[in-house]
Every structure is written in C-alpha cells, then in structure tokens.
Design a protein around this motif. Structure first.
Motif, PDB file in Angstrom:
ATOM      1  N   THR A  91      46.881  39.884  38.693  1.00 54.33           N
ATOM      2  CA  THR A  91      47.331  40.090  37.319  1.00 54.33           C
ATOM      3  C   THR A  91      48.310  38.996  36.913  1.00 54.33           C
ATOM      4  N   ALA A  92      49.231  38.659  37.801  1.00 54.78           N
ATOM      5  CA  ALA A  92      50.200  37.604  37.508  1.00 54.78           C
ATOM      6  C   ALA A  92      49.502  36.257  37.342  1.00 54.78           C
ATOM      7  N   ALA A  93      48.510  35.978  38.178  1.00 58.49           N
ATOM      8  CA  ALA A  93      47.798  34.698  38.088  1.00 58.49           C
ATOM      9  C   ALA A  93      47.055  34.557  36.762  1.00 58.49           C
ATOM     10  N   ARG A  94      46.729  35.667  36.108  1.00 61.02           N
ATOM     11  CA  ARG A  94      46.118  35.618  34.775  1.00 61.02           C
ATOM     12  C   ARG A  94      47.049  34.953  33.764  1.00 61.02           C
ATOM     13  N   ARG A  95      48.335  34.950  34.049  1.00 62.87           N
ATOM     14  CA  ARG A  95      49.326  34.392  33.126  1.00 62.87           C
ATOM     15  C   ARG A  95      49.542  32.898  33.334  1.00 62.87           C
TER      16      ARG A  95
ATOM     17  N   GLY B 274      42.744  25.310  36.611  1.00 58.89           N
ATOM     18  CA  GLY B 274      43.761  25.235  37.663  1.00 58.89           C
ATOM     19  C   GLY B 274      44.102  26.606  38.214  1.00 58.89           C
ATOM     20  N   ALA B 275      44.234  27.581  37.333  1.00 58.13           N
ATOM     21  CA  ALA B 275      44.522  28.947  37.771  1.00 58.13           C
ATOM     22  C   ALA B 275      43.350  29.504  38.570  1.00 58.13           C
ATOM     23  N   GLN B 276      42.134  29.201  38.141  1.00 56.25           N
ATOM     24  CA  GLN B 276      40.939  29.659  38.877  1.00 56.25           C
ATOM     25  C   GLN B 276      40.927  29.100  40.290  1.00 56.25           C
ATOM     26  N   ARG B 277      41.173  27.783  40.415  1.00 57.40           N
ATOM     27  CA  ARG B 277      41.169  27.157  41.746  1.00 57.40           C
ATOM     28  C   ARG B 277      42.268  27.724  42.634  1.00 57.40           C
ATOM     29  N   LEU B 278      43.436  27.925  42.058  1.00 56.64           N
ATOM     30  CA  LEU B 278      44.552  28.448  42.825  1.00 56.64           C
ATOM     31  C   LEU B 278      44.252  29.846  43.355  1.00 56.64           C
ATOM     32  N   LEU B 279      43.765  30.721  42.500  1.00 58.07           N
ATOM     33  CA  LEU B 279      43.455  32.076  42.960  1.00 58.07           C
ATOM     34  C   LEU B 279      42.313  32.053  43.974  1.00 58.07           C
TER      35      LEU B 279
ATOM     36  N   TYR C  98      40.193  41.097  47.426  1.00 60.84           N
ATOM     37  CA  TYR C  98      39.190  41.530  46.455  1.00 60.84           C
ATOM     38  C   TYR C  98      39.863  42.151  45.219  1.00 60.84           C
ATOM     39  N   GLY C  99      40.846  42.998  45.440  1.00 57.25           N
ATOM     40  CA  GLY C  99      41.570  43.625  44.336  1.00 57.25           C
ATOM     41  C   GLY C  99      42.266  42.600  43.457  1.00 57.25           C
ATOM     42  N   TRP C 100      42.851  41.571  44.081  1.00 57.37           N
ATOM     43  CA  TRP C 100      43.500  40.519  43.297  1.00 57.37           C
ATOM     44  C   TRP C 100      42.467  39.774  42.455  1.00 57.37           C
TER      45      TRP C 100
END
Length: 191
Positions: free
Chosen positions: A91-95, A108-113, A163-165
């Motif tokens: 949820t935080a990574a969505r931000r 960038g957020a996609q690659r990081l997660l 998986y949940g993240w």
C-alpha cells in the motif's frame, strides 16, 4: 531483564504485541527529540539503540525488530513529527512516484516492488530503498507495526506476505488512471 550484551532494560516486557510496543518506543524517540538515539538507529553497525529495539520482540525475531528500527530511523531523519505509517508495504509503495504517475503507474515503483516481493530472504536493501523513496516523495511510510509483524512471518508460506504486498500494490479499485467508457478497436478488426 538483561540481553546477551549485559545491558539492562526497564521498559515494557515483550509480548504478542511487540510490533505495537516497538512502534510506540520509536515514536517516543521522535516526540522526545532523542536525536542521538535516532542517529544511532541509522547506523549500519549494531548500536545500543538497535539492541533496545530488539528487546521488544522475541529472541528469534530480534534482528527483524532491529532492522525495522533502522528503517524507522532512515525515514524520520530530520523530522520533528513522527509518523506511525499506514497500510502494508505494498500500500505504501503505491504512493511512490511523481507527477507522471504513482505506484503501478510509475515504472520505478513497479521495479522496486518487484525486487522486494521476488526475494526469498527478507530484502533489507530493497526495503531501505522503498522507505527512502517514500521519504523523498514526502509520502507516509507503511505502518511500522504491520511491517514488523509482516516481516516476522516472511518465511511462513501460509502467510504469503510478499503476495499480499503485491495485491495491495496492484489493487485495481484505487488505480490512478481513469477508465474510459469508450471501447477501442484493433487496427485489424473488421468494421
């Protein structure tokens, strides 16, 4: 209570709510302006502050508590107001992101997660990068309590933390894009 280093702790006795107690203690460091302890938490070598953080968890999870305290210290560097955070790491990574897009709309957020959830071991380096990115985007962190609890269950296959993240990150109901009501046709479709 004494730990293996011989230091005595007079704080709360760890119980099943260790993540809550750890978060309360970390937040109190910011509230009380204990900048020395917060600076110690940002060090990569073990310090007294790390050991104190570890005492909030059971012995088998002390390293996790110490490392979550490190992440808290990284996020709160130079901040005078503590943030408890909210939601999971996904949820935080969505931000994470900027004007061009956040979360799933930001490459960038996609690659990081993707790097975080692909790890078999707890991905401390990628978690630090995630927290640093949230801080630089001026976005709230994940819930420190939930992060602690999630990481203590990282190796539990039934918990499926990674998986949940991922599900939280890619949740379609809160995507930043608007869905167009018009349908598109492919170039090769017959008309």
């Amino acid at each position: 209570m004494r730990d293996s280093s011989g230091l005595e702790w007079t704080g709360p006795v760890p119980d099943q709510r260790g993540g809550d107690q750890l978060t309360a203690w970390l937040v109190s460091l910011v509230h009380n302006r204990e900048y020395g302890s917060l600076a110690e938490l940002r060090r990569t070598r073990t310090t007294d502050a790390h050991i104190r953080a570890g005492w909030f968890g059971p012995q088998k999870h002390r390293e996790i508590y110490e490392n979550v305290a490190f992440l808290f210290g990284v996020y709160h560097q130079g901040r005078s107001t503590p943030l408890y955070g909210s939601g999971s790491l996904g949820t935080a990574a969505r931000r994470i992101g900027d004007g061009t897009g956040r979360g799933p709309d930001n490459p960038g957020a996609q690659r990081l997660l993707a790097r975080v959830v692909a790890s078999r071991r707890i991905p401390w380096r990628h978690l630090q990068h995630t927290v640093t990115r949230l801080r630089s985007c001026e976005q709230p962190p994940p819930s420190w309590t939930r992060l602690t609890d999630d990481l203590t269950r990282w190796y539990d296959r039934r918990a499926r933390i990674a998986y949940g993240w991922s599900v939280d990150f890619h949740h379609p109901g809160t995507r930043g894009r608007t869905v167009s009501s018009t349908t598109t046709t492919r170039k090769d479709a017959t008309q």
